[in-house]
Design a protein around this motif. Structure first.
Motif, PDB file in Angstrom:
ATOM      1  N   UNK A  52       0.826  -1.209   0.000  1.00 15.32           N
ATOM      2  CA  UNK A  52       0.000   0.000   0.000  1.00 15.32           C
ATOM      3  C   UNK A  52       0.858   1.256   0.000  1.00 15.32           C
ATOM      4  N   UNK A  53       1.936   1.233   0.780  1.00 18.16           N
ATOM      5  CA  UNK A  53       2.835   2.391   0.797  1.00 18.16           C
ATOM      6  C   UNK A  53       3.498   2.595  -0.563  1.00 18.16           C
ATOM      7  N   UNK A  54       3.888   1.506  -1.220  1.00 19.19           N
ATOM      8  CA  UNK A  54       4.498   1.627  -2.546  1.00 19.19           C
ATOM      9  C   UNK A  54       3.509   2.204  -3.549  1.00 19.19           C
ATOM     10  N   UNK A  55       2.231   1.752  -3.489  1.00 17.39           N
ATOM     11  CA  UNK A  55       1.216   2.301  -4.380  1.00 17.39           C
ATOM     12  C   UNK A  55       0.968   3.779  -4.087  1.00 17.39           C
ATOM     13  N   UNK A  56       1.015   4.152  -2.813  1.00 19.41           N
ATOM     14  CA  UNK A  56       0.822   5.550  -2.445  1.00 19.41           C
ATOM     15  C   UNK A  56       1.934   6.419  -3.012  1.00 19.41           C
ATOM     16  N   UNK A  57       3.163   5.892  -2.944  1.00 20.75           N
ATOM     17  CA  UNK A  57       4.298   6.657  -3.482  1.00 20.75           C
ATOM     18  C   UNK A  57       4.212   6.766  -4.993  1.00 20.75           C
TER      19      UNK A  57
ATOM     20  N   UNK B  63       9.421  13.806  -9.562  1.00 18.90           N
ATOM     21  CA  UNK B  63      10.409  14.840  -9.240  1.00 18.90           C
ATOM     22  C   UNK B  63      11.375  14.360  -8.160  1.00 18.90           C
ATOM     23  N   UNK B  64      10.847  13.628  -7.210  1.00 18.63           N
ATOM     24  CA  UNK B  64      11.712  13.117  -6.138  1.00 18.63           C
ATOM     25  C   UNK B  64      12.701  12.097  -6.685  1.00 18.63           C
ATOM     26  N   UNK B  65      12.247  11.247  -7.593  1.00 18.49           N
ATOM     27  CA  UNK B  65      13.153  10.259  -8.191  1.00 18.49           C
ATOM     28  C   UNK B  65      14.238  10.947  -9.005  1.00 18.49           C
ATOM     29  N   UNK B  66      13.858  11.958  -9.787  1.00 15.95           N
ATOM     30  CA  UNK B  66      14.840  12.695 -10.586  1.00 15.95           C
ATOM     31  C   UNK B  66      15.832  13.420  -9.689  1.00 15.95           C
ATOM     32  N   UNK B  67      15.337  14.004  -8.604  1.00 19.68           N
ATOM     33  CA  UNK B  67      16.229  14.712  -7.680  1.00 19.68           C
ATOM     34  C   UNK B  67      17.213  13.752  -7.021  1.00 19.68           C
ATOM     35  N   UNK B  68      16.737  12.580  -6.617  1.00 25.09           N
ATOM     36  CA  UNK B  68      17.642  11.596  -6.017  1.00 25.09           C
ATOM     37  C   UNK B  68      18.653  11.084  -7.039  1.00 25.09           C
ATOM     38  N   UNK B  69      18.220  10.926  -8.283  1.00 20.93           N
ATOM     39  CA  UNK B  69      19.150  10.473  -9.322  1.00 20.93           C
ATOM     40  C   UNK B  69      20.237  11.512  -9.577  1.00 20.93           C
TER      41      UNK B  69
END
Length: 301
Positions: free
Chosen positions: A51-56, A64-70
């Motif tokens: 459920x947490x993964x689906x929420x994310x 944007x968060x994934x791009x920023x972490x990358x």
């Protein structure tokens, strides 16, 4: 070439601030007290994690968060690779340039080849004598091969004098090269230390980069690397390798091969390294990845 000009300070500061904030958030999440209901949970943890993964994934700002972490990881990798290359290339270039362009001409100018000491230590003299004896025996052997006609004593002495002159020139060059190596090594070590002092922020990023790589490996890979390093440096066959390394360093610096020092070094230094490896496994790896320690023990048995 200053490292501050090579690295972008703004990228360094932003990278370190993001890494620091991420570590603080992770520590706060890990240290947050949980109640009994949270410990047991009404639903299984697998369902909650799904459920947490689906929420994310449904969050509009997730991309944007994934791009920023990358981008943060990319900057950290670039900074680490640049620093490693500088730590390797700068001392090497310092050694080669200083030896060939500065120290070499100065030594050749102030060290008269005719009056300079031919042998820096007694081992060089013994090697020269051994080479002369081999040359004399080789001349006699070649004379027997040429139809059995033995060379006269005068002819042998004449050829032997020519060979001795060549040996003397070789050992003069070797002694001069050893003196150049000493001063060039001092300059290269100084350049390496200066680079470390001027790259403190980059070293912090490099440490985090290596921590991520090492602790991100699988348990079998960690155990394999530990066994490889321990067997190479403190294993059963490691004394032969240390002896070759110390002998090469002695010849590089023009020092005599002190066998007592070599044997004492082999008897103590690998033991110290083995103790450090075991302490690191017990103190850090056993706490961070106990399964890797169990895999290491199973592979080592």
């Amino acid at each position: 070439m200053r490292p501050d000009a090579v690295f972008n300070n703004r990228d360094l500061q932003s990278t370190q601030e993001r890494l620091r904030s991420n570590s603080i958030e992770n520590s706060e999440k890990n240290n947050k007290p949980s109640s009994k209901t949270e410990e047991t949970g009404v639903l299984p943890r697998s369902i909650l994690s799904t459920l947490n993964r689906l929420k994310v994934e449904l969050d509009p700002s997730a991309e944007e968060e994934v791009v920023k972490n990358f981008r943060t990881s990319q900057r950290r990798t670039l900074i680490s690779v640049r620093l490693v290359l500088l730590l390797v290339i700068v001392p090497f270039l310092t050694f080669q340039i200083s030896k060939n362009l500065v120290i070499g001409p100065l030594v050749d100018r102030f060290r008269n080849p005719e009056q300079a000491t031919m042998f820096l230590n007694y081992e060089m003299e013994e090697k020269a004598l051994e080479e002369m004896r081999k040359s004399e025996e080789r001349l006699k052997f070649q004379s027997f091969l040429n139809g059995g006609e033995e060379l006269s004593a005068v002819e042998i002495e004449k050829r032997l004098q020519e060979r001795v002159a060549e040996i003397a020139e070789e050992f003069r060059a070797e002694s001069s090269n050893a003196i150049k190596n000493v001063f060039a090594d001092l300059l290269s070590v100084g350049a390496f230390i200066w680079l470390l002092l001027m790259s403190k922020r980059e070293l912090a990023v490099l440490k985090e980069f290596f921590d991520q790589i090492v602790y991100g490996l699988s348990d079998s890979a960690k155990a394999f690397i530990i066994i490889l390093f321990t067997d190479v440096f403190v294993g059963f066959h490691s004394p032969h390798g240390w002896e070759v390394i110390l002998s090469s360093v002695s010849r590089h610096l023009g020092l005599p091969e002190n066998h007592d020092f070599i044997f004492l070094f082999i008897a103590t230094f690998p033991v110290i390294l083995d103790t450090i490896f075991k302490y690191w496994i017990f103190r850090y790896l056993n706490r961070i990845s106990p399964s890797a320690v169990a895999t290491y023990r199973n592979m080592n048995e």
